[in-house]
Design an enzyme around this catalytic site. Structure first.
Site, PDB file in Angstrom:
ATOM      1  N   PRO A  79     -10.330  29.447  53.111  1.00 57.58           N
ATOM      2  CA  PRO A  79     -10.075  28.049  53.480  1.00 57.58           C
ATOM      3  C   PRO A  79     -11.002  27.623  54.617  1.00 57.58           C
ATOM      4  O   PRO A  79     -11.257  28.397  55.548  1.00 57.58           O
ATOM      5  CB  PRO A  79      -8.619  28.058  53.950  1.00 57.58           C
ATOM      6  CG  PRO A  79      -8.048  29.368  53.567  1.00 57.58           C
ATOM      7  CD  PRO A  79      -9.177  30.313  53.307  1.00 57.58           C
ATOM      8  N   LEU A  80     -11.488  26.399  54.523  1.00 58.52           N
ATOM      9  CA  LEU A  80     -12.442  25.897  55.504  1.00 58.52           C
ATOM     10  C   LEU A  80     -11.862  25.918  56.927  1.00 58.52           C
ATOM     11  O   LEU A  80     -12.563  26.197  57.898  1.00 58.52           O
ATOM     12  CB  LEU A  80     -12.874  24.481  55.128  1.00 58.52           C
ATOM     13  CG  LEU A  80     -14.244  24.073  55.649  1.00 58.52           C
ATOM     14  CD1 LEU A  80     -15.321  25.036  55.166  1.00 58.52           C
ATOM     15  CD2 LEU A  80     -14.577  22.652  55.238  1.00 58.52           C
ATOM     16  N   CYS A  81     -10.531  25.652  57.037  1.00 57.48           N
ATOM     17  CA  CYS A  81      -9.959  25.598  58.379  1.00 57.48           C
ATOM     18  C   CYS A  81      -9.927  26.983  59.021  1.00 57.48           C
ATOM     19  O   CYS A  81     -10.076  27.125  60.230  1.00 57.48           O
ATOM     20  CB  CYS A  81      -8.573  24.964  58.355  1.00 57.48           C
ATOM     21  SG  CYS A  81      -7.385  25.867  57.381  1.00 57.48           S
ATOM     22  N   THR A  82      -9.754  28.028  58.193  1.00 59.74           N
ATOM     23  CA  THR A  82      -9.819  29.394  58.728  1.00 59.74           C
ATOM     24  C   THR A  82     -11.216  29.675  59.258  1.00 59.74           C
ATOM     25  O   THR A  82     -11.398  30.192  60.366  1.00 59.74           O
ATOM     26  CB  THR A  82      -9.473  30.420  57.629  1.00 59.74           C
ATOM     27  OG1 THR A  82      -8.146  30.196  57.190  1.00 59.74           O
ATOM     28  CG2 THR A  82      -9.600  31.845  58.149  1.00 59.74           C
ATOM     29  N   HIS A 101     -11.707  27.325  62.413  1.00 61.24           N
ATOM     30  CA  HIS A 101     -10.848  27.387  63.603  1.00 61.24           C
ATOM     31  C   HIS A 101     -10.207  28.733  63.896  1.00 61.24           C
ATOM     32  O   HIS A 101     -10.006  29.067  65.054  1.00 61.24           O
ATOM     33  CB  HIS A 101      -9.746  26.327  63.493  1.00 61.24           C
ATOM     34  CG  HIS A 101     -10.290  24.951  63.255  1.00 61.24           C
ATOM     35  ND1 HIS A 101     -11.085  24.322  64.173  1.00 61.24           N
ATOM     36  CD2 HIS A 101     -10.176  24.118  62.187  1.00 61.24           C
ATOM     37  CE1 HIS A 101     -11.431  23.138  63.692  1.00 61.24           C
ATOM     38  NE2 HIS A 101     -10.903  22.998  62.488  1.00 61.24           N
TER      39      HIS A 101
END
Ligand code: ZN
Lengths: 543, 439
Positions: B206-209, B212
């Site tokens: 996932p892009l957020c992983t 961030h």
């Protein structure tokens, strides 16, 4: 120095795709191995090709035959203009082109003569691969190598049948690389570091972001504590209790001002992990069996590193380990903020480190007690500890036992003969019968010095003869049953033909088994693999 | 052409000139079978890589002489540990050319014709010329396209399949110590699309992983690859990452290491970095040898009828012992590719065109990449959306946000879908529910 560096880089590139499977240490074992191939048959050269490409140290072909027309027809490493020349030499030359880092050699000599004259020739190799050998020669060779504890692989292709037998007294594997395994998380018996870390976190007081980024391992730990308080310190045992625990965790999901549960992936993961992560921590039965193995119990100055470490492992579990193996020290990826995931990872890593140091203590004491020369490195002990749940020992039994009328595994063979008899004409079969047929063909060869159906004009006439051989063979095993005539007829059709694609299939399979033996990684077959090219099925039996 | 010497075909002749109880019912042992292999049978091999090199050797030694091979790649150093027809001096040359030349020189009488090209460069006339197609590909899209091509060649008369239009496809795949071989009789047995579930869609972090909460070294490498590279453009504006350029990998390695240090993540190495950037699958000579051999055996069985072909799928794995599992993959009822029936899809008239596109991409048995949709309105063709041609994409982009009703689509309307996963235009029958029924 500069050029040497370049050499290493090239190898890194050239072998990149396989280094990802067996690592640099596996590769260096491969690069120091010396294999001997007996007979440069189609099957033989296909095996070698798949060893030379990944960079085996060296190979030697022993073959007393001259290249014949039919050899060039099914063998990629012989050419038409080489007919009449030494098969060992031609194959060595063409195979050597595959990889300049591998050195190739050959000996044009009859196997039987060499076994008589200089059996030490065979024991100078790391591994010996035999193709196209008669039963008698094979048994002689098997005896020489068994005594020297050098692995022998016997491979043969016969029509659509492929056969591979691995013969080794003992082979020990630390890195077996299982495809599926349970994580070693110890939620049922949390170690001190894990307890301290989890207890330092408080789900109640966390802000929203922190709450939804707490690793599920911590969540499960917390809810197990709540559960155990309510259930007299006992973990959920059955399906029903696990469902109840899941419900309990679900209730812990934060709700918004309207009482609707928030999306908290970490809680979903915790719920999903209830089934897979609450396996009781314990010592697998295979490993317990190793602890009782005479090689573990009776160490001496000749003991292998592996057995010294198994003994140290046993002592660790009986003392410092409180009945458990050393902690593996790895955790799966999970939804979490970086900081706490790394902290949790460190907690596991540090305990694994402590366990490994404790095991090393036992190792060094043992080495001292048995007066064994040489030490065992910490890296080796660490790898051993990390893989301690997956240790494997392979003992295949000798060819002599397999071929001895009193020691043959007649129980197993009998089962398959019976099964075949009971079956009606359906095409469902059992590939073990192909082994019995190969043995019958060998018996035929011993009697008639040719294989059944080898000549076009005797295919029909050989059918009853092969059947008679089969009856004698099963009789020797104390079995009365026979096989369906269809099989015998098909065997005569094959006439000992070696089809290139069957050779290529078995060439791949056999080479990989050699690589497993040489690298000490992954688990080889125990002990006979049969490939049925007609149905694209296979079976492995211990004979 | 007389390239034969005495006894050359002795091994094969036993199988094709002798009958046996396990042979195909149609099998008639005869010297003509070998004659057919040598003089008439035309085989197409797709891919001249790990499987392709093996396939060419295997087929040549099983008596096949008229073999074509298509491959669009050139030789890389990392191919040499298994693609045994190539030498260090061949690096950079076209795989198909080098492989064909090697086989032709080694096996007298064999004529391999190389095509340094993409499979999409050839039309149905070309493909119709072959008796059997064997695929040794690492791309699922190419495999699906080839499957679609062979299904597109089928002709039906009164709903009955014309057997002479059928070209069997034998397909192999490998990854590390695992592999599979299968036989597809288009229109008769399960096709690639029937069993799309066997190829799970690629899972991305996932892009957020990545952005961030990195936890693994892979997360750090993906951060540099996806977010940092386009921002910093370290090798100039618009220069894309070249996974084979050590300078590029070295830069990504260093930046990933910086990020990993920031989060106390360990385990960044050159090998891992290149593996993540290039999405490298481990590969070894032995598995390719095994799977290619199984495929070539099947080609031989189909061409000669000497015994029954595999029905229809074999899995192989030699991590722990040597394991095979053979089974009959089942056809998917209503398979969009091979059932010869239009697929019926139900949407509400308030659904947007984007919803149909998403459905085509995410449905497990469709898994399209960039579907384009056209339809017929008032006797005229109308493009509703097309992503692959930039100008048309710009012109039709607005349609994505429009509801099906606004676009004037009606119940029973036929939508024609094109995608890179198939050479054929697929027909969807739109079942349009009014928003009342839907709610
Ligand atoms: Zn289908």
């Amino acid at each position: 120095m500069a050029s040497q560096k370049k050499g290493t880089l090239d190898k890194n590139n050239k072998y990149d795709r396989q280094l990802r499977l067996w690592g640099d240490h596996g590769q260096s074992s491969l690069e120091t191995a010396r294999v001997c191939l007996i007979n440069a048959s189609a099957t033989g050269t296909e095996i070698l090709k798949n060893l030379i490409l990944p960079g085996i140290g060296s190979f030697t072909i022993l073959d007393g035959n001259k290249v014949q027309g039919e050899d060039v027809g099914n063998n990629f490493f012989l050419t038409a203009d080489s007919i009449g020349k030494s098969r060992a030499q031609v194959a060595t030359e063409l195979l050597s082109e595959l990889n300049e880092d591998v050195s190739g050699d050959f000996l044009e000599e009859n196997v039987d003569d060499l076994l008589q004259k200089n059996p030490a020739f065979f024991t100078s190799f790391t591994t010996v691969i035999a193709t196209q050998l008669s039963e008698r020669t094979l048994l002689d060779l098997g005896k020489v190598l068994w005594t020297a504890n050098i692995p022998l692989l016997v491979c043969r292709c016969y029509g659509f049948i492929g056969y591979l037998r691995v013969v080794i007294k003992e082979h020990t594997i630390i890195e077996s690389h299982p495809d599926n395994f349970h994580e070693d998380l110890r939620l049922d018996y949390p170690f001190r570091g894990l307890k301290e870390y989890c207890d330092s976190l408080n789900l109640e007081t966390m802000d929203k972001k922190e709450h939804s980024h707490t690793p599920w391992l911590v969540i499960l730990y917390k809810y197990l504590q709540i559960w155990e308080e309510k259930h007299g310190g006992k973990m959920p045992k059955n399906y029903k209790e696990k469902v109840a625990l899941k419900e309990l965790i679900k209730e812990g999901i934060r709700k918004n001002e309207n009482g609707v549960p928030e999306e908290e992936e970490n809680f979903d993961e915790a719920i999903k992990s209830v089934n897979s992560s609450l396996n009781a921590t314990g010592i697998p039965s295979d490993i317990k069996a190793l602890f009782e193995d005479p090689s573990c119990l009776k160490l001496n100055s000749e003991s292998k590193n592996f057995w010294v470490m198994v003994r140290a492992l046993k002592e660790f579990t009986e003392n410092d380990g409180n009945g458990f193996l050393p902690l593996r020290g790895s955790i799966p990826d999970m939804t979490a903020d970086s900081e706490r995931y790394i902290q949790l990872q460190t907690v596991y890593r540090e305990q694994a480190e402590l366990d490994s140091i404790a095991v090393a203590g036992h190792v060094h004491a043992l080495l001292h007690n048995i007066g064994r020369k040489g030490t065992i490195s910490d890296t080796e002990i660490k790898t051993f500890c990390r893989n301690s749940a997956f240790l494997t020992v392979l003992r295949t039994g000798s060819l002599e036992e397999e071929y001895g009328a009193d020691t043959a595994n007649t129980e197993e063979l009998g089962r398959h003969v019976m099964m075949e008899e009971e079956e009606d004409a359906s095409d469902e079969g059992d590939d073990t019968v192909l082994y019995i047929l190969l043995r019958a063909a060998d018996r035929f060869f011993t009697e008639y010095t040719r294989y059944p159906g080898f000549f076009n004009n005797s295919v029909e006439a050989d059918i009853p003869k092969l059947k008679a051989c089969l009856v004698k063979l099963t009789h020797d095993w104390g079995l009365s049953a026979g096989l369906k005539d269809d099989y015998i007829q098909e065997m005569c059709r094959y006439g000992a033909s070696e089809l290139h694609t069957v050779s290529a299939f078995m060439g791949g399979v056999t080479a990989q088994e050699v690589i497993k033996l040489v690298t000490g990684q992954f688990v080889p077959i125990n002990n006979t693999f049969i490939y049925n090219g007609q149905r694209q099925t296979s079976t492995t039996i211990k004979l | 052409m007389e390239a034969d010497w005495s006894s050359r075909w002795d091994h094969l002749q036993k199988i094709v000139e002798r009958g046996g109880p396990f042979a195909h019912p149609d099998f008639e042992p005869s010297p003509e079978i070998l004659g057919f292999l040598k003089d008439s049978c035309k085989i197409l091999v797709i891919g001249a890589g790990g499987l392709g090199c093996e396939l060419l050797k295997d087929l040549a030694l099983m008596g096949f002489r008229d073999i074509h091979v298509i491959d669009m790649d050139t030789i890389d150093v990392s191919n040499l540990n298994r693609q045994f027809l190539f030498r260090a001096c061949d690096v950079g040359k076209a795989k198909a050319d080098v492989a064909a030349a090697f086989i032709n020189a080694r096996v007298p009488g064999c004529k391999v014709t190389p095509h340094y090209a993409k499979i999409q460069d050839f039309d149905d006339f070309f493909y119709r010329g072959f008796h059997i197609v064997v695929c040794g590909l690492d791309s699922i899209i190419a495999r699906r396209w080839m499957n679609g091509m062979l299904i597109g060649l089928l002709t039906y008369e009164d709903g009955e399949l014309d057997q002479s239009s059928l070209i069997p496809m034998v397909d192999g795949g490998t990854e590390g110590f695992k592999g599979n071989a299968r036989v597809i009789l288009p229109g008769i047995t399960a096709c690639v699309e029937c069993t799309l579930g066997f190829y799970p869609p690629q899972i991305n972090f996932p892009l957020c992983t990545i952005a961030h909460t990195p936890r693994l070294p892979e997360h750090c490498i993906e951060f540099v690859r996806i977010l940092l590279w386009p921002k910093e453009e370290p090798f100039g504006a618009g220069v894309a990452i070249d996974g084979d350029d050590p300078k590029h990998i070295q830069w990504i390695l260093e930046k990933s290491q910086e990020r990993a240090n920031e989060y106390n993540i360990s385990g960044i190495t050159y090998r891992l970095t290149q593996g993540v950037v290039k999405r490298i699958m481990p590969a070894v000579a032995s598995t390719n040898a095994v799977i290619a051999a199984a495929c070539a055996t099947e080609v031989f069985k189909i061409a000669t009828s000497c015994c029954l072909p595999l029905n229809n799928y074999m899995n192989f794995n030699d991590t722990n012992g040597v394991y095979t599992y053979t089974f009959e993959a089942e056809r998917l009822e209503g398979c969009l590719a091979c059932s010869n029936k239009p697929l019926s899809v139900t949407f509400s008239e308030t659904d947007k065109l984007q919803d149909i596109i998403t459905y085509l991409q995410e449905n497990a048995s469709l898994q399209m990449k960039a579907p384009g949709i056209t339809t017929s309105m008032g006797g005229k063709n109308k493009t509703l959306y097309m992503q692959t041609v930039k100008s048309i994409e710009a012109r039709t982009r607005e349609n994505l946000k429009m509801s099906l009703k606004e676009l004037g689509l009606e119940n029973g309307q036929e939508l024609y879908v094109a995608d890179v996963t198939t050479p054929n235009t697929l027909t969807l029958q739109l079942q349009l529910a009014t928003s009342m029924d839907n709610s």
